[in-house]
Each structure stands twice: as structure tokens, then as C-alpha cells.
Enzyme design. Structure first.
Site, PDB file in Angstrom:
ATOM      1  N   TYR A   1      -5.439  -3.470  12.953  1.00 52.00           N
ATOM      2  CA  TYR A   1      -4.519  -1.944  13.574  1.00 52.00           C
ATOM      3  C   TYR A   1      -5.309  -0.260  13.421  1.00 52.00           C
ATOM      4  O   TYR A   1      -5.403  -0.654  12.023  1.00 52.00           O
ATOM      5  CB  TYR A   1      -3.386  -2.120  13.130  1.00 52.00           C
ATOM      6  CG  TYR A   1      -2.451  -1.332  14.208  1.00 52.00           C
ATOM      7  CD1 TYR A   1      -1.271  -1.223  14.831  1.00 52.00           C
ATOM      8  CD2 TYR A   1      -2.471   0.482  13.633  1.00 52.00           C
ATOM      9  CE1 TYR A   1      -1.045  -0.598  15.729  1.00 52.00           C
ATOM     10  CE2 TYR A   1      -1.885   1.194  14.290  1.00 52.00           C
ATOM     11  CZ  TYR A   1      -0.673   0.531  15.936  1.00 52.00           C
ATOM     12  OH  TYR A   1      -0.410   1.600  16.138  1.00 52.00           O
TER      13      TYR A   1
ATOM     14  N   GLN B   1       4.563  -2.227  19.187  1.00 46.76           N
ATOM     15  CA  GLN B   1       5.081  -3.160  19.946  1.00 46.76           C
ATOM     16  C   GLN B   1       3.801  -3.722  19.746  1.00 46.76           C
ATOM     17  O   GLN B   1       3.866  -5.365  20.177  1.00 46.76           O
ATOM     18  CB  GLN B   1       5.133  -2.905  21.302  1.00 46.76           C
ATOM     19  CG  GLN B   1       4.831  -1.378  21.024  1.00 46.76           C
ATOM     20  CD  GLN B   1       4.137   0.336  20.904  1.00 46.76           C
ATOM     21  OE1 GLN B   1       5.464  -0.129  19.673  1.00 46.76           O
ATOM     22  NE2 GLN B   1       3.910   1.136  21.282  1.00 46.76           N
TER      23      GLN B   1
ATOM     24  N   ASN C   1       1.115   3.883  10.965  1.00 45.90           N
ATOM     25  CA  ASN C   1       2.429   5.009  11.006  1.00 45.90           C
ATOM     26  C   ASN C   1       4.127   4.640   9.986  1.00 45.90           C
ATOM     27  O   ASN C   1       3.828   2.924   9.496  1.00 45.90           O
ATOM     28  CB  ASN C   1       2.835   6.143  12.131  1.00 45.90           C
ATOM     29  CG  ASN C   1       3.766   5.371  13.015  1.00 45.90           C
ATOM     30  OD1 ASN C   1       3.872   4.109  13.093  1.00 45.90           O
ATOM     31  ND2 ASN C   1       3.160   5.566  13.933  1.00 45.90           N
TER      32      ASN C   1
ATOM     33  N   SER D   1      -2.152   8.443   0.760  1.00 48.22           N
ATOM     34  CA  SER D   1      -2.823   8.345   0.490  1.00 48.22           C
ATOM     35  C   SER D   1      -2.993   9.254  -0.701  1.00 48.22           C
ATOM     36  O   SER D   1      -2.307   9.397  -1.699  1.00 48.22           O
ATOM     37  CB  SER D   1      -4.237   8.968   0.945  1.00 48.22           C
ATOM     38  OG  SER D   1      -5.448   8.863   0.205  1.00 48.22           O
TER      39      SER D   1
ATOM     40  N   GLN E   1      -7.381  14.356  -0.686  1.00 48.34           N
ATOM     41  CA  GLN E   1      -6.509  12.946   0.156  1.00 48.34           C
ATOM     42  C   GLN E   1      -5.909  14.103   0.226  1.00 48.34           C
ATOM     43  O   GLN E   1      -4.955  13.270   0.877  1.00 48.34           O
ATOM     44  CB  GLN E   1      -6.817  12.077  -1.447  1.00 48.34           C
ATOM     45  CG  GLN E   1      -7.553  11.816  -1.370  1.00 48.34           C
ATOM     46  CD  GLN E   1      -8.151  10.791  -0.650  1.00 48.34           C
ATOM     47  OE1 GLN E   1      -7.305   9.970  -0.375  1.00 48.34           O
ATOM     48  NE2 GLN E   1      -9.272  10.755  -0.715  1.00 48.34           N
TER      49      GLN E   1
ATOM     50  N   HIS F   1      -4.973  14.489   3.632  1.00 47.25           N
ATOM     51  CA  HIS F   1      -4.382  13.307   4.987  1.00 47.25           C
ATOM     52  C   HIS F   1      -2.677  13.346   6.046  1.00 47.25           C
ATOM     53  O   HIS F   1      -3.088  13.195   6.952  1.00 47.25           O
ATOM     54  CB  HIS F   1      -4.999  12.261   4.063  1.00 47.25           C
ATOM     55  CG  HIS F   1      -5.811  11.182   4.029  1.00 47.25           C
ATOM     56  ND1 HIS F   1      -6.128  10.809   5.189  1.00 47.25           N
ATOM     57  CD2 HIS F   1      -6.394  11.015   2.708  1.00 47.25           C
ATOM     58  CE1 HIS F   1      -7.275  10.126   5.356  1.00 47.25           C
ATOM     59  NE2 HIS F   1      -7.593  10.452   3.506  1.00 47.25           N
TER      60      HIS F   1
ATOM     61  N   GLU G   1      -4.466   4.926  -5.903  1.00 44.30           N
ATOM     62  CA  GLU G   1      -4.977   4.445  -5.336  1.00 44.30           C
ATOM     63  C   GLU G   1      -6.927   4.244  -5.553  1.00 44.30           C
ATOM     64  O   GLU G   1      -7.885   3.618  -5.575  1.00 44.30           O
ATOM     65  CB  GLU G   1      -4.857   4.944  -3.758  1.00 44.30           C
ATOM     66  CG  GLU G   1      -5.437   4.745  -2.549  1.00 44.30           C
ATOM     67  CD  GLU G   1      -5.078   4.774  -1.751  1.00 44.30           C
ATOM     68  OE1 GLU G   1      -5.802   4.253  -0.175  1.00 44.30           O
ATOM     69  OE2 GLU G   1      -4.879   5.836  -1.556  1.00 44.30           O
ATOM     70  N   HIS G   2      -6.953   5.890  -5.705  1.00 47.36           N
ATOM     71  CA  HIS G   2      -8.382   5.561  -6.043  1.00 47.36           C
ATOM     72  C   HIS G   2      -8.486   7.181  -7.679  1.00 47.36           C
ATOM     73  O   HIS G   2      -7.440   7.774  -7.482  1.00 47.36           O
ATOM     74  CB  HIS G   2      -9.238   7.461  -5.094  1.00 47.36           C
ATOM     75  CG  HIS G   2      -8.940   7.100  -3.880  1.00 47.36           C
ATOM     76  ND1 HIS G   2      -7.824   7.565  -2.653  1.00 47.36           N
ATOM     77  CD2 HIS G   2      -9.670   6.011  -2.676  1.00 47.36           C
ATOM     78  CE1 HIS G   2      -7.828   6.367  -1.473  1.00 47.36           C
ATOM     79  NE2 HIS G   2      -9.001   5.850  -1.631  1.00 47.36           N
TER      80      HIS G   2
ATOM     81  N   ASP H   1     -14.205   6.263   0.409  1.00 46.62           N
ATOM     82  CA  ASP H   1     -13.948   6.135   2.192  1.00 46.62           C
ATOM     83  C   ASP H   1     -15.014   5.808   2.852  1.00 46.62           C
ATOM     84  O   ASP H   1     -14.159   5.005   4.039  1.00 46.62           O
ATOM     85  CB  ASP H   1     -13.378   7.745   2.489  1.00 46.62           C
ATOM     86  CG  ASP H   1     -12.596   7.490   2.013  1.00 46.62           C
ATOM     87  OD1 ASP H   1     -11.762   6.876   1.239  1.00 46.62           O
ATOM     88  OD2 ASP H   1     -11.928   9.135   1.514  1.00 46.62           O
TER      89      ASP H   1
ATOM     90  N   GLU I   1      13.000 -36.350 -12.812  1.00 48.38           N
ATOM     91  CA  GLU I   1      13.516 -35.541 -11.493  1.00 48.38           C
ATOM     92  C   GLU I   1      14.414 -35.964 -10.670  1.00 48.38           C
ATOM     93  O   GLU I   1      15.362 -35.974  -9.701  1.00 48.38           O
ATOM     94  CB  GLU I   1      12.383 -35.271 -10.800  1.00 48.38           C
ATOM     95  CG  GLU I   1      11.746 -33.811 -11.582  1.00 48.38           C
ATOM     96  CD  GLU I   1      10.564 -32.647 -10.765  1.00 48.38           C
ATOM     97  OE1 GLU I   1      10.315 -33.362  -9.472  1.00 48.38           O
ATOM     98  OE2 GLU I   1       9.741 -32.041 -11.013  1.00 48.38           O
TER      99      GLU I   1
ATOM    100  N   HIS J   1       9.452 -41.217  -4.757  1.00 52.54           N
ATOM    101  CA  HIS J   1       8.449 -39.935  -5.260  1.00 52.54           C
ATOM    102  C   HIS J   1       7.432 -40.888  -6.621  1.00 52.54           C
ATOM    103  O   HIS J   1       5.940 -41.312  -6.185  1.00 52.54           O
ATOM    104  CB  HIS J   1       8.242 -38.459  -6.116  1.00 52.54           C
ATOM    105  CG  HIS J   1       8.152 -37.681  -5.084  1.00 52.54           C
ATOM    106  ND1 HIS J   1       9.593 -37.233  -4.131  1.00 52.54           N
ATOM    107  CD2 HIS J   1       7.871 -36.703  -4.349  1.00 52.54           C
ATOM    108  CE1 HIS J   1       9.170 -36.303  -3.646  1.00 52.54           C
ATOM    109  NE2 HIS J   1       8.065 -35.575  -4.295  1.00 52.54           N
TER     110      HIS J   1
END
Length: 436
Positions: free
Chosen positions: A134, A195, A218, A241, A263, A266, A331-332, A365, A419, A424
Site C-alpha cells: 500500500y 477498499q 491514513n 511518526s 518528524q 509529517h 520509532e527514531h 528515511d 493429557e 496420540h
């Protein structure tokens, strides 16, 4: 100008509570979003191409008689690559080469070993058959994300890579198409949103179902990825971010201010935090932020981001700074200090760590080599960056010799009867000549 950024002090009695409140984030919990996404997923699953065309018309303003019309052919991807400037093409190809070189070191290999009685045990590593990528579309598109998601998949040996990217009002991002050509994307469709996630997860008459969906989007895309997880794999449900800079006070304040901007620009929900034991340095960075902000093209976004979720945090020393970093699990993480290695040894949770004063997060990045798809929202406590291993799967191999069947069968039978699973037990011991 003055720029109001929250100030925190580790000496405060309620510091850790304040920090946790600053970090709180839930990106896909909105019930209205979840309801809308559930409706879209159900429609695409039930009606395939027809529903996909309806949502593409409604949300992107793109009319098409068939989904086949929304497929962007390989020739178009190649044409986009040939049309970009030589400088841009060189940058795309250089970045892809560095990402590929790093990814090559991540590839997992199959292995086996044989026990004394001839029993063979091992692990077979194979690539996923088909992966969906994506990519956000229109003006807010990131060709770097195409490279970061597609190149490791190619290194892993994924059989087919299917990219989806919306073209709102027919607006195509040429750099995204060029990056797809560089990365070796097999098929590309001009569809997006929840979708598109549904089409990749369930398949339609035109878009094939994939085994895993990767790539940013998003809040609707994030919610859709979470909802289809289990039907397909996903890379992660990413939040905004983040950057955390730990500085000893000796880095140029303007460098650090710009790192925070990198950052914060963003989106309004991005989080940029500076931690330092030098209070005068925190003041200097605050002054640099106010002075440099007016010249930023994305000034309004940066200002809202820093005002809502940014912070300048005073700590006692770098050891405490490391404790703060582990609580944040960013994250960073930039370790902007004279000698970053001892500090790195104290860091347990971070998506990516940038060592020393001269390593800007922005190089990660785009072109350093390690993946920029990183865990956010404190998930670095248990998650890792996207890599080749995310596009490979492991299969256990077990092969018993006659002697091994007898030995292992006896142990398995004892445990199985413990068990209460007699079939088994019998299945295990029969091959070893056991009579029960």
C-alpha cells in the site's frame, strides 16, 4: 517568534505520569472509523470489483468502467522512471542499492542437523508467494516507502508484488511510479483506502488476494489492515511518526531543532522530543525552534505537532536519559552525544538508533540502508523494523529414523496419556514397535 513547547523535568514528583500522558496514542480506536471500514471490507468481500469501483468513484473521484482500467501497466512505470530528472533517478537507484545491500544481510537461511540415531531436525525458509504494497497517493506520496517495502520483499524472493496507490481526482505521483519501476513491482493499481486493503486481503475478479499487506496509510487504511489481519499478514498498525533526541548539550542547537522539525512536519500528530541534562541547551534549542520555524514550508503542521505532542525534557544525566528513552520506546532515536556507544548499550527499546552528532534521522528515511518502516507508539518494546524476514516464513522439519521413532515415540506416548489423548499415544508408539 516564540514557540511554546511543553517542558518536563525528571525531578518533578509526577514526571513519569506526565510522560505517559504525553505518549498516549491510539490511532485506530475511533468507532466511527471502524464502522465505516467494516462496511467497506464487507462490500468488497461480497461484491469484488463492483464495490471497488464504487468506492474509488466516491472517495477518489475517479471514474472507470472496470478495475482493469485502473491497472497501471509496466510500460507506464518505466516511462515515469525515464521521465524523472537524472538527479532524481540516480538518487532513487542509489537508495535502492543501499537498501538492497543491507537487506541481503538479513536473509534467513534453511538449516538441518542430524542426531546420533539418524533423526533429522531442521527449519526450511521460504518466501511468501504474493505481497501487497500500500502506497499513499496524490501529493502526499512517498516514493521512499515504495523502495523500503518492495526491495526487501524482492530480496526475500517474494513471487509477486502487487502495489495499490490511490490517484485522487486522477492525480498520479510520477515519483511513486518511478520508484515502483526501480524496485521491481509486478502489478500496480490506482486504487486506495480501506477498499484497496480489502481487495488485497480477499481478492476481487481483477486484483489477486495476497498473503501479506505492507505499507503506510491514513487512519482508514490502518484500521482496515488491523481488521483483515488473520486473513492476511500485515507489517504493523503504524501510528504517527516519532523522534527522540538525546543530547549532551554540545551539538549545534540548530541541528537539533531541524531534527525535531523533520518528524514534526509529517503531520499534526507526529511526536518530537528532546532529552538533555543541560538545561541551558534546552533553552538554546527552544530559541532555535522559534527562530527557524517561520521559514519552514510546513510551518503550520510543525507548530501544531510540537505544540500538541512535542516536549523538551530535562534529566539528571545521560543514564536517566536512557531510562526515559526506554520508557518512550521511540520509532527514531538520535544519540547526539560525544561517545554514543556506552549510551547505546543502555538502550533496550527503539526502532532505529542514530549514532553521534553527524547522523541525521533523515538519512535513515531515505538512503542509509536500514528500513524506515519502524514500530511506533511504544511498540518497539516488542516489535522490530520491517525487513527481509517479514517476507519469509519458517517451516519446521522432522524426520525420524527407526531408532528415533522408538525413542521419541515412548516419550510422546507418556506425555499424550498424561493429557488423556490415547490416539496420540498409540500413533506415536506404533512406529517404534510399542504395544501400549
Amino acid at each position: 517568534m516564540t514557540m511554546a513547547i511543553r517542558r518536563l523535568d525528571s525531578a518533578a514528583a509526577d514526571f513519569w505520569r506526565q510522560l505517559d500522558a504525553l505518549l498516549a496514542w491510539e490511532s485506530v480506536a475511533d468507532e466511527t472509523v471502524q464502522a465505516a471500514v467494516a462496511e467497506i471490507l464487507a462490500a468488497v468481500r461480497a461484491r469484488g470489483d463492483a464495490a471497488l469501483l464504487e468506492y474509488t468513484r466516491r472517495f477518489d473521484g475517479v471514474e472507470a468502467a472496470s478495475v482493469a482500467e485502473l491497472e497501471i501497466p509496466q510500460a507506464r512505470l518505466q516511462a515515469a522512471l525515464e521521465a524523472v530528472s537524472p538527479e532524481l533517478r540516480e538518487a532513487l537507484e542509489s537508495a535502492a542499492a543501499r537498501i538492497r545491500a543491507y537487506a541481503e544481510r538479513q536473509r534467513l537461511a534453511s538449516w538441518r542437523y542430524e542426531e546420533a540415531d539418524g533423526t533429522v531436525l531442521g527449519q526450511r525458509v521460504t518466501p511468501l508467494d504474493r505481497v501487497g504494497l500500500y502506497v499513499p497517493g496524490g501529493k502526499a506520496a512517498y516514493p521512499s516507502s515504495v523502495l523500503m517495502n518492495a526491495v526487501p520483499a524482492r530480496v526475500a524472493g517474494v513471487g509477486e508484488l502487487v502495489m495499490v496507490s490511490p490517484t485522487p481526482r486522477g492525480e498520479v505521483n510520477e515519483l511513486v511510479l518511478a520508484a515502483a519501476a526501480v524496485a521491481g513491482v509486478d502489478r500496480c493499481f490506482a486504487v486506495g483506502g480501506a477498499q484497496a486493503v480489502a481487495a488485497l486481503a480477499y481478492g476481487t475478479e481483477t486484483i489477486p488476494a495476497v498473503d501479506k499487506i505492507v505499507g503506510p496509510g491514513n487512519i482508514y487504511v490502518a484500521a482496515a489492515k488491523r481488521a483483515v489481519f488473520g486473513t492476511v499478514g500485515i507489517d504493523m498498525v503504524a501510528g504517527p511518526s516519532e523522534i527522540l533526541v538525546i543530547c549532551d548539550g554540545a551539538t549545534d542547537p540548530e541541528w537539533v531543532a531541524m531534527d525535531l522539525f523533520s518528524q514534526a512536519e509529517h503531520d499534526e500528530d507526529a511526536q518530537a522530543i528532546l532529552v538533555s541534562p543541560d538545561r541551558a541547551f534546552l533553552d538554546a534549542v527552544a530559541e532555535a525552534v522559534g527562530r527557524l520555524l517561520p521559514a519552514q514550508p510546513r510551518r503550520a503542521i510543525i507548530e501544531r505537532s510540537l505544540g500538541a505532542r512535542g516536549a523538551l525534557i530535562a534529566v539528571r544525566d545521560l543514564e536517566e536519559a536512557a531510562a526515559v528513552a526506554n520508557r518512550i520506546a521511540p520509532e527514531h532515536l538520535e544519540l547526539s552525544v560525544a561517545d554514543p556507544e556506552p549510551l547505546l548499550a543502555r538502550i533496550r527499546h527503539a526502532g532505529a538508533v542514530f549514532l553521534g552528532r553527524y547522523t541525521a534521522e533523515a538519512v535513515g528515511d531515505y538512503c542509509a540502508g536500514p528500513n524506515h518502516v519502524l514500530p511506533t507508539s511504544r511498540t518497539a518494546r516488542f516489535s522490530s523494523p520491517l525487513g527481509v524476514y517479514d517476507f519469509q516464513k519458517r517451516t519446521s522439519i522432522i524426520g525420524c529414523s527407526p531408532e528415533g521413532a522408538a525413542r521419541l515415540g515412548r516419550t510422546a506416548a507418556v506425555l499424550a496419556r498424561g493429557e488423556g489423548l490415547e490416539a496420540h499415544a498409540r500413533s506415536a508408539e506404533l512406529r517404534g514397535g510399542g504395544d501400549g
